[in-house]
Design a protein around this motif. Structure first.
Motif, PDB file in Angstrom:
ATOM      1  N   HIS A  68       3.209  -0.705   5.558  1.00 39.07           N
ATOM      2  CA  HIS A  68       2.910  -0.782   4.135  1.00 39.07           C
ATOM      3  C   HIS A  68       1.993  -1.933   3.769  1.00 39.07           C
ATOM      4  O   HIS A  68       1.702  -2.128   2.601  1.00 39.07           O
ATOM      5  CB  HIS A  68       4.197  -0.869   3.328  1.00 39.07           C
ATOM      6  CG  HIS A  68       4.995  -2.094   3.592  1.00 39.07           C
ATOM      7  ND1 HIS A  68       4.725  -3.293   3.019  1.00 39.07           N
ATOM      8  CD2 HIS A  68       6.066  -2.298   4.403  1.00 39.07           C
ATOM      9  CE1 HIS A  68       5.582  -4.183   3.444  1.00 39.07           C
ATOM     10  NE2 HIS A  68       6.410  -3.613   4.291  1.00 39.07           N
ATOM     11  N   VAL A  81       0.851  -1.180   0.000  1.00 39.57           N
ATOM     12  CA  VAL A  81       0.000   0.000   0.000  1.00 39.57           C
ATOM     13  C   VAL A  81       0.887   1.229   0.000  1.00 39.57           C
ATOM     14  O   VAL A  81       1.724   1.400   0.885  1.00 39.57           O
ATOM     15  CB  VAL A  81      -0.917   0.017   1.231  1.00 39.57           C
ATOM     16  CG1 VAL A  81      -1.938   1.117   1.095  1.00 39.57           C
ATOM     17  CG2 VAL A  81      -1.601  -1.303   1.365  1.00 39.57           C
ATOM     18  N   PHE A  82       0.704   2.083  -1.006  1.00 37.39           N
ATOM     19  CA  PHE A  82       1.568   3.262  -1.125  1.00 37.39           C
ATOM     20  C   PHE A  82       1.159   4.321  -0.125  1.00 37.39           C
ATOM     21  O   PHE A  82       0.009   4.766  -0.102  1.00 37.39           O
ATOM     22  CB  PHE A  82       1.506   3.817  -2.540  1.00 37.39           C
ATOM     23  CG  PHE A  82       2.278   2.996  -3.487  1.00 37.39           C
ATOM     24  CD1 PHE A  82       3.616   3.223  -3.672  1.00 37.39           C
ATOM     25  CD2 PHE A  82       1.676   1.964  -4.164  1.00 37.39           C
ATOM     26  CE1 PHE A  82       4.350   2.441  -4.531  1.00 37.39           C
ATOM     27  CE2 PHE A  82       2.404   1.189  -5.019  1.00 37.39           C
ATOM     28  CZ  PHE A  82       3.736   1.423  -5.196  1.00 37.39           C
ATOM     29  N   GLY A  83       2.109   4.726   0.692  1.00 39.81           N
ATOM     30  CA  GLY A  83       1.859   5.821   1.612  1.00 39.81           C
ATOM     31  C   GLY A  83       1.198   5.414   2.901  1.00 39.81           C
ATOM     32  O   GLY A  83       0.856   6.272   3.695  1.00 39.81           O
ATOM     33  N   ALA A  84       0.973   4.139   3.123  1.00 38.00           N
ATOM     34  CA  ALA A  84       0.324   3.727   4.358  1.00 38.00           C
ATOM     35  C   ALA A  84       1.379   3.413   5.407  1.00 38.00           C
ATOM     36  O   ALA A  84       2.551   3.254   5.105  1.00 38.00           O
ATOM     37  CB  ALA A  84      -0.555   2.510   4.119  1.00 38.00           C
ATOM     38  N   ASN A  85       0.953   3.332   6.621  1.00 39.13           N
ATOM     39  CA  ASN A  85       1.858   3.017   7.719  1.00 39.13           C
ATOM     40  C   ASN A  85       1.216   1.936   8.569  1.00 39.13           C
ATOM     41  O   ASN A  85       0.240   2.210   9.254  1.00 39.13           O
ATOM     42  CB  ASN A  85       2.124   4.274   8.552  1.00 39.13           C
ATOM     43  CG  ASN A  85       3.096   4.018   9.660  1.00 39.13           C
ATOM     44  OD1 ASN A  85       3.797   3.028   9.644  1.00 39.13           O
ATOM     45  ND2 ASN A  85       3.119   4.909  10.627  1.00 39.13           N
ATOM     46  N   ARG A 127      -6.179   3.878  -0.452  1.00 37.72           N
ATOM     47  CA  ARG A 127      -4.948   4.230  -1.156  1.00 37.72           C
ATOM     48  C   ARG A 127      -4.715   3.288  -2.322  1.00 37.72           C
ATOM     49  O   ARG A 127      -5.470   2.337  -2.527  1.00 37.72           O
ATOM     50  CB  ARG A 127      -3.772   4.162  -0.182  1.00 37.72           C
ATOM     51  CG  ARG A 127      -3.821   5.264   0.841  1.00 37.72           C
ATOM     52  CD  ARG A 127      -2.776   5.052   1.887  1.00 37.72           C
ATOM     53  NE  ARG A 127      -2.910   6.048   2.938  1.00 37.72           N
ATOM     54  CZ  ARG A 127      -2.255   7.195   2.933  1.00 37.72           C
ATOM     55  NH1 ARG A 127      -1.455   7.483   1.967  1.00 37.72           N
ATOM     56  NH2 ARG A 127      -2.423   8.052   3.913  1.00 37.72           N
TER      57      ARG A 127
END
Lengths: 83, 114, 85, 103, 525, 120, 152
Positions: free
Chosen positions: E74, E68-72, E88
Motif C-alpha cells: 500500500h 495508495v488505494f488498491g496497490a500492492n 492510483r
C-alpha cells in the motif's frame, strides 16, 4: 467529412435547445427541451466514442432526470412568473 | 477551428446555464441552469479525451491501442451520478419551499421570510 | 458502402432539427411531447446506423437502452398532461 | 443597474472564454494533429491504463477497470454521494407522505 | 497479521472507511431501536477520533504518510512499469492534513454527543446521524486526499450532507430555503472546481496533486493554469465564507439545527484547508506566491472588517455568530496569507512562518470556541424556542452552566488572555505588524469590536430579569460543551502543547511543497 | 450483390418514411394528426433503416463467418422490438392525455369518444 | 393510474427492462455499461411501473423501506468487498488473475460473455447496481408520495 457535419449539427442543436430551455417561461417546455438537450448530449457522447457515458446519460439524463423534473413541476407550479 | 466546436458549445451552454442561475428568479429555473452547466462540464471532459479516429476503450476486436483516453470517461460517469443526486435533492427542496411559501419566485420568497 | 449510412444519418439528423422546430413552436404541450417522441425514435435509428459506421457491435446496446428509457420519459409527460400523479 | 453590470461582466467573460476555446494556444501544440483538442503534452497515465488495464484487472472494458479498480475509491465516494442525496430527500420530504404514513 | 498492525498500516484508509461504513449501517441498525443506533454512531465517531489521533502520531513520528488505494503494497505510489507516474488514488497525509482531520473528527464527536440530547424529539433521527457521519467523512476525505478529483468528490459529499443537515428542522420552509441556497452555491462551486480539474487534466494528464505540481513546474505556468487556479481559489474562498462571497453563511449557519452549526464551521474550514493546500502545494511552486498571498490578505481584511460590522446589525443569535465566523475566517486568511506572501524570501524565516503558525493555530482555536458558542446558542434555542435576541433575557438565572460556557467562548473569541483566542491572535499581531503595521491595527480593532458585540449578546440573553422559567439543558449537551471548554482553557494556558504537536508540523508541511512532492513521486522534482 | 440492393431499398424506404413523418409533424394542423404522422411514419421508417442494418449483418455473416455480425443482427432486432413495443403505447398515452386535457381536434365533425362518455 | 393499454404494456415491458438492466450490470466489464448504468435502467423500470399504475397502487407492492434497505445492503457489499483486500490495501483487487472464482483472464475479442473474469469487478458492479437501483427508485417514490394527502 459527413461525420463532421453530423457532429456539428448535433452541437448546434444542443446550443439551440439550451438557449430555448433557458429562455422559455413555461417550465414544462423547459423540461421537454432539457430532455431534448439530454438526448442530443447522449448522441454526442456516442459520436465521441464514449459508450459507457452515453448509456449513463441516456438512462439518467434522458430518462430519470426528465421524470424528476416533471414530477417537481407537477408538485409546484408550471409557470415561471406567476400572475 | 471546426474541431473546437465542442469546446465552443461547452462555453456557450455553460453561459446559458449561468444566465439562468443569475438572472432568472424561479428556483426550478436555477436548477435547470445548474443541470446545463453540469452537462457542459461533462461534455468538456469527454471531448477532452477524444482522439481522432480512435475507438472506444473496450477490447472487443483485435487488440488495438489507438483508443480514446479512458480516464475522462470514468470521471464523467462519476460526475453524471453526482449531478443527478444534486438535481434530485434541489428539486425536492423546491417542492418543500413551494409547499410553505406558495411561490417559487426568489424575491417573493425572501420577502415572505421577513 | 459506408457513405450511404452516413448520408442516411445526416438526413435523419436534419429530420431531428425539423422536429426540434415543432418542439419549440408547438402551441400546446401535447405537440411538444409528440415532437419529443419523434426525436427519440429518430435518435434510436441514428444510433443503430452509426454503430454500423463505427463497426462496433456493442454500441447497439445504447440504442436499446435509449428506446426503452425514453418511453418512460414520454409516459411521465403524458401523465402530466392528463393531470395525474 | 445591477443587471446591466452583471450582463457586461458576463459578456466579457464569455468573450474571453470563447477566445480561449477558439485558439487553444499551446494546449495542443506538441503532438497535435490527431487530437481534436487537448492533445495533452503528456498521455502517459492513459497509455498506462490502455496497455496494462486488461492484464492487471482482466476486464475488457477499460473504463470499468478504471472506475472500479484504479479509481475505485472515487466510486465509493460517488456511491455515498447518491446515498447522501437519498437521505437528504428523505429528510426534506419526511413530513407529507414521505415518512410516517407508509412505514 | 494481528489487528493492531492492520490498523496501524491502514490508518488513512480506515479514517474514511469506518465512518462511511457507520453511515451506511446506521439506517439499517435503526430497526433495532434508537438506543442501539445512538451507541453505534457514538462508537463510530469515537473510533474515527482515535484514528485521527493515530494519524497525528504517525505523521509526527514518521513524517509524511502515503497510502495508495488498491496497490500492492500500500505504499507503492509509483508502479515500476509506469515510467514514474502515479496511476492510483493516493492519500498523502502531512502535518496540515492530519491537523484538519483531527479537528473534523473532534468536532464530529462533540456534535454527535450533543445531538443525542438536542435532537431527542425529532423524527427521522437515523437520517440525521447518518448525515452527520457523512459530513465527517467529507471533511476527513478533503483533508487527507492527495488526488484532485477525489477532492472534488469529497467536497460534493461535504456540500450535500451539509445542505441536508441545514434543512433538517424544516421550520416553515425557512431552513429549506437556506439549504437550497447553500446547495446551489456549493454545487456551482463544485462544478467550477470540476471544470478546473478538467483543464488541469487536459494539460498534464495527471490527477495527483504532486504530479500536477511537478509538471506545472517543469513546463511553466500557462494561461490555462491561470484560469484553473482562479476558478479553484475563488470557489474555495467562497466555500469557506470569505467576504465578497459570504452571503450564504448567515442563512446556512443560522438555520442549521442545534449544534450542527458548529460542525458547519469545521466544514468550511475544510474548504479553507483546500484553499491552503491548493495555493501552497499545487500552485505554490509555479505561480507568483507574493500576489497570491496579497490576494488572501485582502480577502482576510475584508472578511474581518465587514463580518464584524454586519454582526452588529443582527438580532438573531445564530446569524450574529455566523457573521462572527466570517470575521474570524479573516484572521486565518490574514495569517496564512502573510506567510504565503513572504514565501521564499528572507522575511519568511523572520516572521512569515510565525504568522502562518498563528493563522493555523487560529483554525483550531476558532473551531473550538465558535463550536462552543454555537452549541450554547443551540442550547438556548432548545430551551427557549426562539433565536431572537430581543425576546430573550435572564437566562443566567436558570441555565447557569450554559451561561458560564458562553462567557468562556465569548472571552476566547475576543482574545482575552487566559483563553486560547489570545494566544493565536497575539501571534498574528506580532508577525503581521512586521509586514505592514496597518494590518495589525485593523486586526486589533476587529478584536475589540468582537468583544463589544459579544458582551451585548451576553447582556441581552443572560442578564436581566427572569423571563423564562426553564431548566438546564440535558446532560449530554452539557458534557459536549464541557469538552470544548476544557480544550479552550487548556490551549489558552499551555499553548505550547498545541503548537508543538499540531501547529508547527502543519505550518512546516505547508511551507515545504517539495517535501510533499518528493514523498509521493520518490525523488526528482 | 443482392444484399447491396436490398440495403439500398430498405434505407431509402426508411428515409422517405422518416422524412414524410417529420414533414407531417411540421405541417399538420392539430395534435392528433401530427401524432398520427409522426409516430406511425417514423416508427415504420426507423424499423426499415434498422432492417437495412440487419441485412448488412446477415450478409457479412454469410460472407466472412464472423460471429460479431450475428450479435449485431440480434441486438438490432431487439432494438427494433423495443421500438415496436414502446412507440405505439407512447402515442396512445399522448393522444389520450391530450384528449383528456381538453385539446379538441381541429377539423373533426364527429367526436364519438365524447358521445360514448356522455352515455355513461 | 393510466389506461389499460399502458398498464398491460408496462406489465410486459417491466421484466424486459429488468433483464436488460441485469445484462448491463453483469456484462459491465465486457461491454459498455456497469453498475451505475444498469442500476439506472432498472430504476427506470420501477419508475415505469410507478407511472403506469399510480402511487396508490404501487405503494402496496414496493415499500420504500425495502428500497432503502436494498441501497444500504448494496453499499455494504461494496465496501466489504473493498475491506476484504485490506490485508494488502483498501480496494485491492485480490481476485484478479488468481485463478479462483472470477479470477480468469478475459480473452481478446468479441465473446458471448466470459463472466468468470475480472476479479472483484463483477461483485462491485453488482453491489453498485443494487445500490443505484435502490437509491434512484426511492427518490422517485419519495417525490411521487409528497403532497398527496393534501389534495384529497
Amino acid at each position: 467529412m459527413i461525420e463532421d457535419i453530423i457532429q456539428i449539427l448535433v452541437l448546434i442543436g444542443m446550443m439551440i435547445t439550451a438557449y430555448l430551455s433557458v429562455k422559455s417561461r413555461d417550465l414544462m417546455e423547459c423540461a421537454i427541451l432539457l430532455g431534448v438537450f439530454s438526448f442530443l448530449l447522449s448522441l454526442e457522447f456516442f459520436i465521441l466514442q464514449a459508450p459507457d457515458v452515453a448509456i449513463a446519460e441516456a438512462g439518467i439524463g434522458a430518462g430519470l432526470t426528465t421524470a424528476i423534473f416533471v414530477m417537481a413541476v407537477r408538485k409546484t407550479t408550471r409557470w415561471e412568473v406567476e400572475e | 477551428m471546426i474541431f473546437n466546436l465542442p469546446f465552443i458549445t461547452v462555453i456557450i451552454v455553460m453561459f446559458f446555464g449561468f444566465y439562468a442561475m443569475v438572472f432568472r428568479r424561479n428556483l426550478i429555473k436555477v436548477v435547470i441552469g445548474l443541470d446545463l452547466v453540469e452537462s457542459a462540464v461533462n461534455l468538456f471532459l469527454v471531448s477532452l479525451g477524444y482522439v481522432k479516429g480512435g475507438v472506444a476503450p473496450i477490447y472487443t476486436s483485435a487488440p488495438s491501442t489507438h483508443m480514446v483516453l479512458p480516464t475522462p470517461q470514468a470521471l464523467t460517469l462519476t460526475s453524471i451520478v453526482i449531478g443527478v443526486a444534486t438535481t434530485a435533492m434541489l428539486l425536492s427542496f423546491c417542492m418543500v419551499i413551494y409547499k410553505h411559501y406558495g411561490t417559487l419566485d426568489t424575491r417573493k420568497v425572501r420577502r415572505l421570510e421577513e | 458502402m459506408i457513405s450511404i449510412w452516413l448520408v442516411a444519418a445526416l438526413i435523419l439528423m436534419i429530420c431531428i432539427f425539423l422536429a426540434i422546430a415543432r418542439a419549440v413552436a408547438g402551441p400546446t404541450l401535447a405537440d411538444r411531447v409528440v415532437a419529443l417522441d419523434t426525436i427519440n425514435t429518430l435518435i434510436v435509428a441514428i444510433m443503430i446506423i452509426l454503430s454500423v459506421v463505427y463497426s462496433e457491435v456493442i454500441y447497439v446496446d445504447i440504442a436499446i437502452v435509449y428506446a426503452l428509457l425514453s418511453f418512460v420519459a414520454t409516459l411521465y409527460m403524458a401523465k402530466y398532461i392528463e393531470g395525474g400523479f | 443597474m445591477r443587471n446591466v453590470l452583471m450582463s457586461i461582466v458576463f459578456l466579457i467573460l464569455l468573450a474571453f472564454m470563447l477566445y480561449v476555446a477558439i485558439n487553444p494556444g499551446d494546449f495542443g501544440s506538441s503532438t497535435g494533429e490527431h487530437f481534436v483538442f487537448g492533445a495533452p503534452k503528456f498521455t502517459d497515465m492513459d497509455n498506462y491504463f490502455i496497455h496494462n488495464g486488461q492484464n492487471q484487472t482482466a476486464a475488457n472494458n477499460i473504463v470499468t477497470s478504471i472506475v472500479f479498480d484504479y479509481r475505485g475509491f472515487d466510486t465509493l465516494g460517488e456511491a455515498s454521494v447518491l446515498f447522501t442525496a437519498v437521505l437528504g430527500v428523505g429528510v426534506v420530504l419526511r413530513l407529507l407522505g414521505g415518512g410516517r404514513n407508509d412505514e | 497479521m494481528n489487528p493492531w498492525d492492520l490498523i496501524m498500516n491502514n490508518a488513512p484508509a480506515l479514517a474514511i472507511a469506518i465512518p462511511l461504513l457507520g453511515a451506511f449501517v446506521t439506517p439499517l441498525i435503526n430497526r433495532a431501536g434508537r438506543k442501539a443506533m445512538l451507541v453505534w454512531v457514538i462508537a463510530v465517531l469515537a473510533f474515527t477520533e482515535f484514528i485521527a489521533l493515530l494519524l497525528v502520531y504517525q505523521v509526527n513520528t514518521y513524517g509524511i504518510q502515503v497510502y495508495v488505494f488498491g496497490a500492492n503494497p500500500h505504499t507503492l505510489t509509483v508502479p515500476p512499469d509506469s515510467g514514474g507516474i502515479p496511476v492510483r488514488i493516493i492519500f498523502t497525509i502531512d502535518g496540515m492534513s492530519a491537523f484538519t482531520a483531527l479537528i473534523s473528527a473532534t468536532l464530529g464527536l462533540v456534535v454527535g454527543i450533543y445531538s443525542v440530547g438536542s435532537e431527542k424529539f425529532q423524527t427521522a433521527q437515523e437520517k440525521f446521524f447518518a448525515l452527520l457521519l457523512l459530513l465527517v467523512v467529507g471533511m476527513m476525505g478533503m483533508a487527507l486526499t492527495g488526488d484532485i478529483f477525489n477532492f472534488f468528490v469529497f467536497l460534493e459529499i461535504n456540500s450535500l450532507a451539509a445542505a441536508a443537515l441545514v434543512s433538517y428542522h424544516l421550520n416553515k420552509g425557512k431552513a429549506v430555503e437556506a439549504a437550497f441556497k447553500y446547495a446551489v452555491v456549493s454545487s456551482i462551486g463544485a462544478l467550477m472546481i470540476l471544470f478546473a480539474i478538467a483543464i488541469l487534466y487536459g494539460e498534464y494528464d495527471a490527477l495527483n496533486m504532486a504530479m500536477i505540481a511537478q509538471r506545472m513546474y517543469q513546463t511553466g505556468f500557462s494561461t490555462y493554469d491561470m484560469i484553473a487556479m482562479t476558478l479553484i481559489l475563488v470557489t474555495l474562498a467562497m466555500k469557506c465564507g470569505a467576504v465578497p462571497m459570504h452571503y450564504w453563511v448567515p442563512d446556512g449557519y443560522g438555520e442549521a439545527p442545534g449544534g450542527t452549526s458548529a460542525i458547519l464551521v469545521v466544514a468550511s474550514q475544510a474548504s479553507l484547508y483546500g484553499l491552503f493546500r491548493m495555493s501552497f502545494t499545487v500552485f505554490g511552486l509555479s505561480a507568483n506566491t507574493s500576489s497570491l498571498g496579497w490576494f488572501m490578505i485582502i480577502l482576510g481584511l475584508l472578511s474581518m472588517f465587514i463580518g464584524v460590522t454586519m454582526a452588529f446589525l443582527q438580532h438573531d443569535i445564530k446569524r450574529l455568530m455566523a457573521y462572527h465566523a466570517v470575521s474570524q475566517t479573516g484572521y486565518m486568511l490574514l495569517g496564512v496569507g502573510v506567510g504565503l506572501a513572504t514565501l521564499g524570501t528572507a522575511a519568511f524565516n523572520q516572521y512569515g512562518l510565525y504568522a502562518m503558525e498563528g493563522g493555523i493555530f487560529h483554525i483550531i482555536n476558532h473551531a473550538l470556541y465558535k463550536g462552543l458558542l454555537f452549541l450554547t446558542a443551540g442550547a438556548i434555542i432548545y430551551r427557549v424556542g426562539t433565536s431572537d435576541l430581543n425576546k430573550m433575557g435572564g437566562l443566567a438565572h436558570s441555565m447557569k452552566f450554559t451561561a458560564v460556557f458562553f462567557l468562556i467562548g465569548a472571552f476566547a473569541i475576543a482574545g482575552i488572555p487566559p483563553f486560547n483566542g489570545f494566544a493565536s491572535k497575539l501571534m498574528i499581531y506580532e508577525s503581521v505588524y512586521q509586514l505592514n503595521p496597518f494590518l495589525a491595527i485593523v486586526a486589533a480593532i476587529v478584536s475589540m469590536l468582537t468583544l463589544a458585540s459579544f458582551l451585548k449578546v451576553f447582556h441581552s440573553a443572560f442578564l436581566g430579569p427572569k423571563i423564562y422559567d426553564v431548566k438546564e439543558v440535558p446532560k449530554s449537551m452539557l458534557f459536549a460543551m464541557s469538552i470544548l471548554a476544557f480544550f479552550i482553557i487548556l490551549f489558552g494556558i499551555f499553548p505550547n502543547i498545541a503548537i508543538h504537536y499540531l501547529v508547527a508540523p502543519a505550518a512546516h508541511a505547508l511551507a515545504n511543497p517539495l517535501g510533499y512532492i518528493t514523498k509521493v513521486l520518490g525523488g526528482g522534482a | 450483390m443482392l444484399a447491396d440492393y436490398l440495403i439500398w431499398i430498405f434505407i431509402i424506404i426508411g428515409l422517405i418514411f422518416n422524412g414524410l413523418g417529420v414533414i407531417g409533424l411540421l405541417r399538420f394542423p392539430d395534435v392528433y394528426t401530427r401524432l398520427h404522422a409522426a409516430t406511425k411514419a417514423t416508427t415504420f421508417g426507423s424499423i426499415f433503416t434498422s432492417l437495412g442494418v440487419v441485412t448488412l449483418a446477415f450478409w457479412k455473416l454469410y460472407e466472412t463467418g464472423n460471429t460479431a455480425n450475428l450479435v449485431l443482427s440480434i441486438h438490432t432486432l431487439i432494438a427494433i422490438a423495443c421500438l415496436l413495443l414502446t412507440n405505439p403505447v407512447g402515442a396512445h398515452a399522448i393522444a389520450r392525455a391530450a384528449y383528456r386535457s381538453g385539446v379538441k381536434p381541429k377539423m373533426a365533425v364527429v367526436d364519438r369518444l365524447e358521445e360514448v362518455n356522455q352515455d355513461d | 393510474m393510466m389506461s389499460k393499454i399502458v398498464r398491460t404494456q408496462a406489465n410486459f415491458l417491466y421484466p424486459f427492462i429488468l433483464i436488460f438492466g441485469f445484462y448491463v450490470v453483469a456484462h459491465g466489464h465486457i461491454t459498455p455499461g456497469g453498475g451505475f448504468q444498469g442500476g439506472a435502467v432498472i430504476a427506470t423500470g420501477v419508475a415505469l411501473v410507478a407511472v403506469a399504475y399510480g402511487y396508490d397502487t404501487i405503494k402496496k407492492w414496493i415499500k420504500k423501506t425495502h428500497l432503502t434497505a436494498a441501497e444500504g445492503i448494496g453499499l455494504l457489499c461494496f465496501i466489504i468487498t473493498a475491506f476484504i483486500g485490506l490485508s494488502t490495501s483498501f480496494f485491492y483487487n485480490f481476485l484478479a488473475n488468481s485463478g479462483l472464482i472470477f479470477g480468469n483472464r478475459v480473452p481478446y475479442g468479441i465473446n458471448p460473455g466470459y463472466l468468470n473474469t475480472a476479479g472483484t469487478l463483477p461483485i462491485m458492479n453488482l453491489a453498485v447496481g443494487i445500490e443505484v437501483l435502490g437509491g434512484l427508485s426511492v427518490i422517485i417514490m419519495y417525490m411521487m408520495a409528497y403532497g398527496r394527502e393534501v389534495k384529497q
